[in-house]
Every structure is written in C-alpha cells, then in structure tokens.
Design an enzyme around this catalytic site. Structure first.
Site, short mmCIF file in Angstrom:
data_model
loop_
_atom_site.label_atom_id
_atom_site.label_comp_id
_atom_site.label_asym_id
_atom_site.label_seq_id
_atom_site.Cartn_x
_atom_site.Cartn_y
_atom_site.Cartn_z
N ASN A 193 38.26 22.87 -14.89
CA ASN A 193 38.25 22.41 -13.50
C ASN A 193 38.63 20.94 -13.46
O ASN A 193 38.21 20.16 -14.31
CB ASN A 193 36.85 22.60 -12.90
CG ASN A 193 36.43 24.06 -12.85
OD1 ASN A 193 37.25 24.92 -12.56
ND2 ASN A 193 35.18 24.32 -13.14
N ASP A 216 27.14 26.61 -22.81
CA ASP A 216 26.82 26.14 -21.46
C ASP A 216 25.34 26.41 -21.20
O ASP A 216 24.82 27.47 -21.51
CB ASP A 216 27.70 26.86 -20.43
CG ASP A 216 27.68 26.17 -19.08
OD1 ASP A 216 28.73 25.64 -18.68
OD2 ASP A 216 26.61 26.15 -18.42
N HIS A 273 36.35 19.40 -20.23
CA HIS A 273 35.76 20.48 -21.01
C HIS A 273 36.48 21.76 -20.66
O HIS A 273 36.77 22.03 -19.50
CB HIS A 273 34.26 20.61 -20.75
CG HIS A 273 33.88 20.60 -19.30
ND1 HIS A 273 33.80 19.42 -18.57
CD2 HIS A 273 33.61 21.59 -18.44
CE1 HIS A 273 33.48 19.70 -17.33
NE2 HIS A 273 33.36 21.01 -17.20
N VAL A 333 30.95 17.73 -14.24
CA VAL A 333 30.76 16.79 -15.36
C VAL A 333 32.12 16.16 -15.65
O VAL A 333 33.08 16.88 -15.98
CB VAL A 333 30.20 17.49 -16.61
CG1 VAL A 333 30.06 16.49 -17.76
CG2 VAL A 333 28.85 18.15 -16.32
N HIS A 350 36.08 25.63 -20.45
CA HIS A 350 35.10 26.73 -20.42
C HIS A 350 35.72 27.91 -21.17
O HIS A 350 36.82 28.34 -20.84
CB HIS A 350 34.83 27.18 -19.00
CG HIS A 350 34.13 26.19 -18.12
ND1 HIS A 350 32.78 26.27 -17.84
CD2 HIS A 350 34.60 25.12 -17.43
CE1 HIS A 350 32.46 25.27 -17.01
NE2 HIS A 350 33.53 24.57 -16.74
#
Ligand code: 5GP
Ligand code: ZN
Length: 105
Positions: free
Chosen positions: A89, A32, A102, A98, A104
């Site tokens: 999220n 990130d 993805h 975004v 995290h």
C-alpha cells in the site's frame, strides 16, 4: 538508514518483539500482528524508506529482493501451488498505516 521513531525500524533492530521468520543484511520478514490470511507475513528492507512515493533508482535491488524473499517464504509456507498474493500500500488513501515500506505476503 534507520528512523529511531519508526515502528518497523524498531522491529528490525529487535527493540520491539515480533515473530521474525527471516532476517539478513538487507531485509527482515515477520508475521503481521493482525493477520488477514492464514499466511500473512510482512517483508521490509532494513533501510527506512517511508513509502513507494520515496522510491529512488538506488532502491531498485531492494524492490527485487523483497519479491524474491516473498517467493522463498511462500515456498517455506507451502502455499506455492495453492496461490499467494503480495500487496504494498502507498499512502493513507490506499490504506498504508505504517510509513516504512513493507510487502504483505
Ligand atoms: P499497512 O496498512 O501500512 O499496509 O500495513 C501495516 C501492517 O502492519 C498491518 O497489517 C498491521 O496489522 C501491521 N502491524 C502494525 N503494527 C504492528 C506491530 O507492532 N507488529 C506487527 N508484527 N505488525 C504490525
Ligand atoms: Zn522505518
């Protein structure tokens, strides 16, 4: 499928630089740009899936694969015994900025 205007598709295609730690036919993992923890890696499918709202049964494997890769990268980072967390999220109200799924780590 790839979206030419999507930031993470562009990272996966290496059109935008990122600190990539893993890539294979299906997945890419990279640091990130604004890490929120000592280890903060994003794991994405190469397939452009905007959010969990767009998940279909055909994505079953990729959702498993991102978690298996998270475990592998946690091992490589040496955080397995200390502990680690994964977050995905979904949607603006949950903090998704975004719109290419993805995980995290
Ligand atoms: P979200 O808020 O959608 O769950 O997470 C998006 C994440 O992508 C954020 O943690 C943000 O720091 C990261 N990010 C945004 N733009 C870039 C970029 O250009 N490169 C990298 N490596 N990470 C990015
Ligand atoms: Zn994308």
């Amino acid at each position: 499928m790839s979206d030419p205007s999507c930031l993470f598709c562009r990272i996966a295609r290496r059109e935008i630089p990122a600190k990539i730690v893993h890539e294979d036919d299906g997945l890419v993992a990279f640091w990130d740009v604004n890490p929120q923890a000592p280890t903060h890696i994003l794991i994405i499918p190469r397939d452009h899936i905007p959010s969990l709202n767009d998940l279909e049964p055909k994505h079953r494997d990729v959702i498993g694969d991102v978690h298996l890769l998270a475990r592998e990268l946690a091992r490589a980072e040496g955080i397995t015994s200390g502990g680690w967390r994964v977050v995905m999220n979904c949607g603006a109200d949950a903090g998704q900025t975004v719109f290419h799924i993805h995980l995290h780590l």
